[in-house]
Write an enzyme that holds these catalytic residues in place. Structure first.
Site, PDB file in Angstrom:
ATOM      1  N   GLU A 197       0.837  -1.185   0.000  1.00  0.00           N
ATOM      2  CA  GLU A 197       0.000   0.000   0.000  1.00  0.00           C
ATOM      3  C   GLU A 197       0.881   1.248   0.000  1.00  0.00           C
ATOM      4  OE1 GLU A 197      -2.780  -0.415   3.270  1.00  0.00           O
ATOM      5  OE2 GLU A 197      -2.659  -2.603   3.115  1.00  0.00           O
ATOM      6  N   GLU A 304      -9.487   6.752   2.634  1.00  0.00           N
ATOM      7  CA  GLU A 304      -9.824   6.054   3.881  1.00  0.00           C
ATOM      8  C   GLU A 304      -9.711   7.036   5.039  1.00  0.00           C
ATOM      9  OE1 GLU A 304      -8.012   2.437   6.717  1.00  0.00           O
ATOM     10  OE2 GLU A 304      -7.135   2.889   4.751  1.00  0.00           O
TER      11      GLU A 304
END
Length: 389
Positions: A197, A304
């Protein structure tokens, strides 16, 4: 007459090694009052740089960086970057970005890597939320995490590239954050999920977004970490700080700031390499992973946040720019030029993107395709409001 001046009785490499050992010992001898000071690694530093934002950067010899503490990497040295993928290049549409620590004009010496010292409180807060997007889980195992994201699946993937619009969203409460990133993953939750990520993230109490990486090989249980907080990622560049602040950032109705990020798998060595704009930063050795040792089966892009529902209401932590995607360019955050790397080491534009907004009244996402931006999306929102109580 020739001088009888003192000369070292030890070879120069032995003296350097001795100095490094003494520096390492000194680094561990911090007084108790330093508990709230930036946490220095147990690695010797040849130079220390003070960043304008208060960060302290240690220049650590590359062969002594945390990666080589890993049992599978001990005794190894950093590799040279492999051939980069061919394919479509994004057109520059906005201003570029850099990292604040370079504003002083200082750099790390050749043969070292820059490692940011972290506050112990910050490290604990980040580790508390080392939980990410879990595709296909029957119930969201991390209910205080909220997402707006796009998914690409149905093939084998050997890398991903995207151009990120960089903002500094407000984070309302302690233990919350806001980020924009892509996920490259394989395996399944809750046992064997492997992920890589990369993106930018704003933590509570910080004014600037930070460039971050993250990885796990066992669904966030005991392997992996952010940046260089554990052994694993091997950094090869002396100019980019993992976890370092990004500047400048985009402004509403003003100049837009972008960064292009690429992760790709070296077909010969099998490692996953990372590029920030034109700089190759380093790599995740394939030996760290099980499923990602071969390829990824899922690619995701998006935003997020953490919502702790302080006082029983939804957080006011912003995602993206803090405005909904319908605001469009210059006001809403976007990610564009979405591409994946195929088995021939070629960048291929994403053709199909499935969108998910878990709470569209709080944070939403919309997509589009055109010749300049390729596949792209706008995303974000303000969090708590009349329609997001």
């Amino acid at each position: 007459m020739a001088s009888n001046g003192c000369r070292p009785s030890l070879p120069i490499h032995a003296i350097v090694s001795l100095v490094l050992l003494l520096l390492a010992a000194a680094a561990t001898c911090l007084p108790a009052s330093a508990a709230n000071s930036p946490k220095q690694s147990n690695k010797p530093s040849l130079k220390t740089v003070q960043s304008p934002d208060g960060d302290i950067i240690d220049c650590v010899p590359s062969h002594l960086q945390p990666a080589f503490d890993h049992p599978k990497l001990k005794g190894l040295k950093p590799l040279e970057p492999p051939e980069r993928p061919e394919g479509r290049k994004a057109k520059s549409m906005a201003g570029g970005t850099t990292q604040l620590w370079r504003a002083s004009g200082e750099t790390c010496p050749r043969g070292t890597v820059p490692i940011r010292r972290t506050m112990e409180e910050e490290a604990l807060r980040v580790r508390k939320h080392e939980r990410k997007l879990v595709e296909g889980a029957a119930n969201n195992p991390f209910p205080n995490h909220e997402y707006a994201y796009g998914t690409v699946k149905g093939d084998w993937y050997y890398g991903v590239e995207a151009t990120f619009n960089v903002w500094a969203p407000a984070v309302a409460s302690s233990d919350e954050f806001s980020l924009s990133q892509f996920w490259l993953s394989s395996g399944s939750y809750p046992s064997s999920l492997n992920t890589i990520e990369v993106g930018w993230q704003v933590l509570y109490g910080q004014s600037y977004p930070r460039f971050f990486i993250y990885w796990t090989a066992d669904a966030y249980k005991s392997t992996g970490c952010y940046n260089l907080e554990c052994s694993g990622f091997v950094q090869t560049d002396a100019n980019i700080v993992l976890g370092g602040s990004i500047s400048p950032t985009s402004t509403y109705n003003g100049k837009q700031i972008e960064v292009e990020i690429l992760v790709w798998k070296d077909k010969k060595g099998g490692n996953w390499w990372l590029k920030w704009d034109s700089t190759v930063v380093g790599y995740w050795p394939s030996s760290l992973f099980s499923h990602l040792a071969d390829n990824a089966t899922l690619v995701q892009f998006g935003g997020e946040i953490v919502n702790n529902r302080t006082s029983g209401v939804h957080t006011a932590t912003q995602m993206g720019s803090g405005y909904f995607p319908e605001e469009g360019y210059g006001r809403a955050a976007y990610t564009r030029n979405l591409q994946v790397v195929d088995a021939t080491n070629t960048l291929v534009p994403v053709q199909s993107l499935s969108l998910t907004a878990e709470r569209p009244n709080c944070y939403n996402i919309t997509k589009g395709v055109n010749s300049d931006w390729g596949m792209h999306f706008f995303f974000g929102g303000p969090g708590r409001s009349d329609v997001c109580p």
